[in-house]
Design a protein around this motif. Structure first.
Motif, PDB file in Angstrom:
ATOM      1  N   GLY A 264       0.813  -1.203   0.000  1.00 47.41           N
ATOM      2  CA  GLY A 264       0.000   0.000   0.000  1.00 47.41           C
ATOM      3  C   GLY A 264       0.849   1.256   0.000  1.00 47.41           C
ATOM      4  O   GLY A 264       2.029   1.244  -0.360  1.00 47.41           O
ATOM      5  N   VAL A 265       0.233   2.367   0.410  1.00 46.95           N
ATOM      6  CA  VAL A 265       0.913   3.666   0.451  1.00 46.95           C
ATOM      7  C   VAL A 265       1.280   3.972   1.906  1.00 46.95           C
ATOM      8  O   VAL A 265       0.383   4.140   2.747  1.00 46.95           O
ATOM      9  CB  VAL A 265       0.014   4.787  -0.120  1.00 46.95           C
ATOM     10  N   PRO A 266       2.575   4.066   2.240  1.00 47.56           N
ATOM     11  CA  PRO A 266       2.952   4.353   3.624  1.00 47.56           C
ATOM     12  C   PRO A 266       2.833   5.840   3.951  1.00 47.56           C
ATOM     13  O   PRO A 266       3.316   6.688   3.211  1.00 47.56           O
ATOM     14  CB  PRO A 266       4.425   3.905   3.695  1.00 47.56           C
ATOM     15  N   ILE A 267       2.169   6.142   5.054  1.00 44.01           N
ATOM     16  CA  ILE A 267       2.177   7.492   5.622  1.00 44.01           C
ATOM     17  C   ILE A 267       3.079   7.437   6.846  1.00 44.01           C
ATOM     18  O   ILE A 267       2.750   6.788   7.841  1.00 44.01           O
ATOM     19  CB  ILE A 267       0.770   7.957   6.034  1.00 44.01           C
ATOM     20  N   GLU A 268       4.225   8.088   6.757  1.00 45.78           N
ATOM     21  CA  GLU A 268       5.189   8.026   7.861  1.00 45.78           C
ATOM     22  C   GLU A 268       5.036   9.220   8.784  1.00 45.78           C
ATOM     23  O   GLU A 268       4.957  10.372   8.334  1.00 45.78           O
ATOM     24  CB  GLU A 268       6.620   7.990   7.326  1.00 45.78           C
ATOM     25  N   ILE A 269       4.996   8.926  10.077  1.00 49.15           N
ATOM     26  CA  ILE A 269       4.972   9.971  11.098  1.00 49.15           C
ATOM     27  C   ILE A 269       6.393  10.128  11.626  1.00 49.15           C
ATOM     28  O   ILE A 269       6.996   9.169  12.114  1.00 49.15           O
ATOM     29  CB  ILE A 269       4.012   9.604  12.234  1.00 49.15           C
ATOM     30  N   TYR A 270       6.908  11.337  11.503  1.00 47.82           N
ATOM     31  CA  TYR A 270       8.264  11.638  11.977  1.00 47.82           C
ATOM     32  C   TYR A 270       8.139  12.771  12.984  1.00 47.82           C
ATOM     33  O   TYR A 270       7.880  13.927  12.617  1.00 47.82           O
ATOM     34  CB  TYR A 270       9.161  12.053  10.810  1.00 47.82           C
ATOM     35  N   ALA A 271       8.296  12.427  14.264  1.00 43.92           N
ATOM     36  CA  ALA A 271       8.124  13.418  15.325  1.00 43.92           C
ATOM     37  C   ALA A 271       8.945  12.985  16.534  1.00 43.92           C
ATOM     38  O   ALA A 271       9.544  11.906  16.551  1.00 43.92           O
ATOM     39  CB  ALA A 271       6.646  13.570  15.689  1.00 43.92           C
ATOM     40  N   PHE A 272       8.958  13.831  17.554  1.00 41.45           N
ATOM     41  CA  PHE A 272       9.717  13.551  18.767  1.00 41.45           C
ATOM     42  C   PHE A 272       8.819  13.748  19.982  1.00 41.45           C
ATOM     43  O   PHE A 272       8.089  14.752  20.066  1.00 41.45           O
ATOM     44  CB  PHE A 272      10.933  14.481  18.887  1.00 41.45           C
ATOM     45  N   THR A 273       8.870  12.810  20.890  1.00 43.52           N
ATOM     46  CA  THR A 273       8.146  12.979  22.146  1.00 43.52           C
ATOM     47  C   THR A 273       8.906  13.961  23.033  1.00 43.52           C
ATOM     48  O   THR A 273      10.106  14.180  22.856  1.00 43.52           O
ATOM     49  CB  THR A 273       7.991  11.643  22.887  1.00 43.52           C
ATOM     50  N   ASN A 274       8.221  14.557  23.986  1.00 39.72           N
ATOM     51  CA  ASN A 274       8.880  15.507  24.889  1.00 39.72           C
ATOM     52  C   ASN A 274       9.361  14.844  26.177  1.00 39.72           C
ATOM     53  O   ASN A 274       9.732  15.526  27.128  1.00 39.72           O
ATOM     54  CB  ASN A 274       7.951  16.679  25.224  1.00 39.72           C
ATOM     55  N   ASP A 275       9.351  13.523  26.208  1.00 42.96           N
ATOM     56  CA  ASP A 275       9.861  12.766  27.351  1.00 42.96           C
ATOM     57  C   ASP A 275      10.655  11.580  26.799  1.00 42.96           C
ATOM     58  O   ASP A 275      10.134  10.809  25.987  1.00 42.96           O
ATOM     59  CB  ASP A 275       8.707  12.273  28.230  1.00 42.96           C
ATOM     60  N   VAL A 276      11.910  11.458  27.221  1.00 41.08           N
ATOM     61  CA  VAL A 276      12.786  10.416  26.658  1.00 41.08           C
ATOM     62  C   VAL A 276      12.672   9.095  27.412  1.00 41.08           C
ATOM     63  O   VAL A 276      13.277   8.108  27.001  1.00 41.08           O
ATOM     64  CB  VAL A 276      14.256  10.876  26.652  1.00 41.08           C
ATOM     65  N   ARG A 277      11.917   9.053  28.494  1.00 44.62           N
ATOM     66  CA  ARG A 277      11.788   7.798  29.236  1.00 44.62           C
ATOM     67  C   ARG A 277      11.066   6.761  28.383  1.00 44.62           C
ATOM     68  O   ARG A 277      10.074   7.062  27.718  1.00 44.62           O
ATOM     69  CB  ARG A 277      11.037   8.032  30.546  1.00 44.62           C
ATOM     70  N   TRP A 278      11.573   5.548  28.439  1.00 39.49           N
ATOM     71  CA  TRP A 278      11.101   4.485  27.545  1.00 39.49           C
ATOM     72  C   TRP A 278       9.602   4.227  27.716  1.00 39.49           C
ATOM     73  O   TRP A 278       8.847   4.161  26.745  1.00 39.49           O
ATOM     74  CB  TRP A 278      11.902   3.208  27.827  1.00 39.49           C
ATOM     75  N   VAL A 279       9.165   4.103  28.959  1.00 36.78           N
ATOM     76  CA  VAL A 279       7.757   3.782  29.225  1.00 36.78           C
ATOM     77  C   VAL A 279       6.850   4.903  28.708  1.00 36.78           C
ATOM     78  O   VAL A 279       5.822   4.652  28.061  1.00 36.78           O
ATOM     79  CB  VAL A 279       7.540   3.542  30.728  1.00 36.78           C
ATOM     80  N   VAL A 280       7.225   6.143  28.988  1.00 34.17           N
ATOM     81  CA  VAL A 280       6.416   7.281  28.539  1.00 34.17           C
ATOM     82  C   VAL A 280       6.415   7.360  27.018  1.00 34.17           C
ATOM     83  O   VAL A 280       5.373   7.601  26.386  1.00 34.17           O
ATOM     84  CB  VAL A 280       6.951   8.590  29.156  1.00 34.17           C
ATOM     85  N   TYR A 281       7.576   7.149  26.417  1.00 35.65           N
ATOM     86  CA  TYR A 281       7.697   7.188  24.957  1.00 35.65           C
ATOM     87  C   TYR A 281       6.778   6.166  24.296  1.00 35.65           C
ATOM     88  O   TYR A 281       6.043   6.487  23.351  1.00 35.65           O
ATOM     89  CB  TYR A 281       9.154   6.936  24.581  1.00 35.65           C
ATOM     90  N   GLU A 282       6.804   4.934  24.787  1.00 33.70           N
ATOM     91  CA  GLU A 282       5.952   3.893  24.198  1.00 33.70           C
ATOM     92  C   GLU A 282       4.480   4.197  24.421  1.00 33.70           C
ATOM     93  O   GLU A 282       3.635   3.892  23.573  1.00 33.70           O
ATOM     94  CB  GLU A 282       6.313   2.530  24.799  1.00 33.70           C
ATOM     95  N   SER A 283       4.165   4.791  25.561  1.00 33.53           N
ATOM     96  CA  SER A 283       2.768   5.140  25.850  1.00 33.53           C
ATOM     97  C   SER A 283       2.262   6.204  24.881  1.00 33.53           C
ATOM     98  O   SER A 283       1.152   6.090  24.329  1.00 33.53           O
ATOM     99  CB  SER A 283       2.648   5.628  27.292  1.00 33.53           C
ATOM    100  N   VAL A 284       3.069   7.248  24.654  1.00 33.26           N
ATOM    101  CA  VAL A 284       2.671   8.319  23.735  1.00 33.26           C
ATOM    102  C   VAL A 284       2.532   7.778  22.318  1.00 33.26           C
ATOM    103  O   VAL A 284       1.542   8.052  21.620  1.00 33.26           O
ATOM    104  CB  VAL A 284       3.708   9.469  23.776  1.00 33.26           C
ATOM    105  N   GLN A 285       3.510   6.988  21.891  1.00 32.04           N
ATOM    106  CA  GLN A 285       3.475   6.418  20.540  1.00 32.04           C
ATOM    107  C   GLN A 285       2.268   5.500  20.366  1.00 32.04           C
ATOM    108  O   GLN A 285       1.588   5.537  19.330  1.00 32.04           O
ATOM    109  CB  GLN A 285       4.774   5.646  20.281  1.00 32.04           C
TER     110      GLN A 285
END
Length: 421
Positions: free
Chosen positions: A356-377
């Motif tokens: 299919g057609v990929p729509i890529e999201i390229y962004a940065f979370t404002n918290d580098v902690r792994w658990v928070v990062y995975e939660s936001v993503q």
């Protein structure tokens, strides 16, 4: 000892027996003095030192006590006493003196070793220890001190000058280079790692060749200890950090943002121009209302200026459900509390593929902690997967067992209907 011997002779003992007994008594007397002196040193002097350190709340003093520097220093007293009384035993005086000096040197080596450990612990209490670790240098000093101490002990027992042994070591330099090859390589690597600030204690590094993916918990002379995310420990040779490549995630951690780089795959068969009903529906979406109004005005003006016949949707410009969906994702991310708005943020289309057609999201979370990062993503993609059908889009997925089963059932029903007819 002569005094003890004369006392025994006064009691009528045999001169030979009196001489042996006087020797035994003198040895026991010296042992008693050594025991009492050591006891006084440990129970009184060290207790006083401990009280002073505890009362003044000296942090470095507590570390010296934990490393037992003063307790090991107390063993010097018995060595001095034995050396002092060595003249009592004329026959064995030289041997006793050598033994006492050898013991004294060994005690000093243990004290220096504990002191160096304490210095390392004290240094690690400062923040600079994570940037400039000294454990490797301390280990080099330990090797030098132990080597010199060993030479002094051997020279003392042999009754020779230490310089003679040192001159003989020159002939063994090739052997020493072979034995201490890893230590020398580690020393050079440690200097380069520290001077170039390549790795610190607490850094997250990734080195697939050695199976290392986790936090650096220790940097020593020969190895860099990495605690992986599965709590296993990987020992990476220090010189491997120089000769091989590795990833240090410190830049990400210090930047304040952790990258999201993931794609949604859109089924190409679901991509279409927006109908009037779809446009009216999109105007009711909070993040899209202004966008739809502005884009409609812009497209209408463009088509009017170029006199396109809009009876055919191929002519001119028009909104597509995929374009509107991309705009929605961009606005959604710009208003998401977990996204760092000061860093790169974009939603882009990648090259179409069989998926299919990929729509890529390229962004940065404002918290580098792994658990928070995975939660936001996870929250972002949960939302996007759920709302894609609202834009008339389907997320691509390879046929599953249920899809094939439904297709077979539908074909079976069609055949049955045809047979009945």
């Amino acid at each position: 000892m002569d005094f003890i011997k004369n006392l025994l002779l006064d009691f009528g003992l045999n001169p030979t027996l009196a001489r042996h007994l006087s020797t035994i008594i003198m040895i026991l007397f010296i042992a008693l003095i050594c025991f009492v002196a050591n006891f006084i040193t440990k129970k009184i002097v060290i207790r006083v030192i401990t009280h002073i350190v505890t009362k003044n709340k000296l942090h470095w003093g507590n570390i010296l006590l934990e490393r037992k520097v003063f307790r090991k220093l107390s063993h010097i007293v018995p060595a001095i006493i034995i050396y002092y009384f060595s003249s009592t035993f004329l026959t064995y005086q030289g041997l006793i003196e050598k033994g006492a000096i050898a013991y004294l040197i060994i005690v000093v080596l243990t004290v220096v070793n504990s002191l160096l450990n304490a210095i390392t612990d004290i240094y690690q209490t400062f923040d600079i220890s994570k940037v400039r670790p000294i454990k490797g240098y301390v280990q080099v000093v330990k090797i030098i001190v132990i080597t010199l101490g060993g030479i002094l002990v051997i020279a003392n027992l042999m009754g020779e000058s230490p310089l003679i042994l040192l001159s003989g070591i020159g002939a063994l330099s090739a052997v020493l280079m072979l034995v201490f090859k890893d230590s020398l390589l580690g020393l050079v690597a440690g200097i380069q790692l520290t001077s170039n600030d390549m790795v610190r204690v607490g850094d997250w590094i990734e080195m697939p060749k050695y199976g290392a993916d986790g936090d650096v918990i220790d940097i020593s002379l020969n190895t860099v200890m990495v605690q992986n995310w599965d709590k296993t420990i990987t020992m990476v040779p220090s010189y491997a950090m120089i000769s091989d490549s590795f990833i240090n995630w410190r830049g990400m951690q210090s930047s304040g943002g952790r990258r999201i780089k993931r794609s949604l795959f859109i089924d190409t068969n679901s991509i279409s121009f927006c109908t009037e009903e779809m446009i009216e529906k999109f105007k009711n979406i909070h993040y899209l209302s202004d966008y739809i109004i502005n884009r409609e005005r812009e497209i209408a003006e463009y088509n009017r200026n170029n006199e396109f016949n809009r009876s055919n949707p191929v002519n001119g410009r028009a909104l597509t459900n995929l374009g509107v969906f991309r705009a929605y994702i961009s606005k959604y991310l710009q208003n998401h509390p977990g996204i760092n708005q000061e860093m790169t943020l974009m939603v882009r289309l990648l090259a179409p593929s069989e998926n299919g057609v990929p729509i890529e999201i390229y962004a940065f979370t404002n918290d580098v902690r792994w658990v928070v990062y995975e939660s936001v993503q996870g929250d972002i993609f949960d939302h996007l997967f759920a709302i894609a059908p609202e834009f008339g889009l389907r997320i691509f997925q390879n046929p599953s067992g249920n899809d094939l089963k439904a297709l077979v059932n539908e074909s079976t029903r069609d055949v049955m209907v045809m047979e009945r007819e």
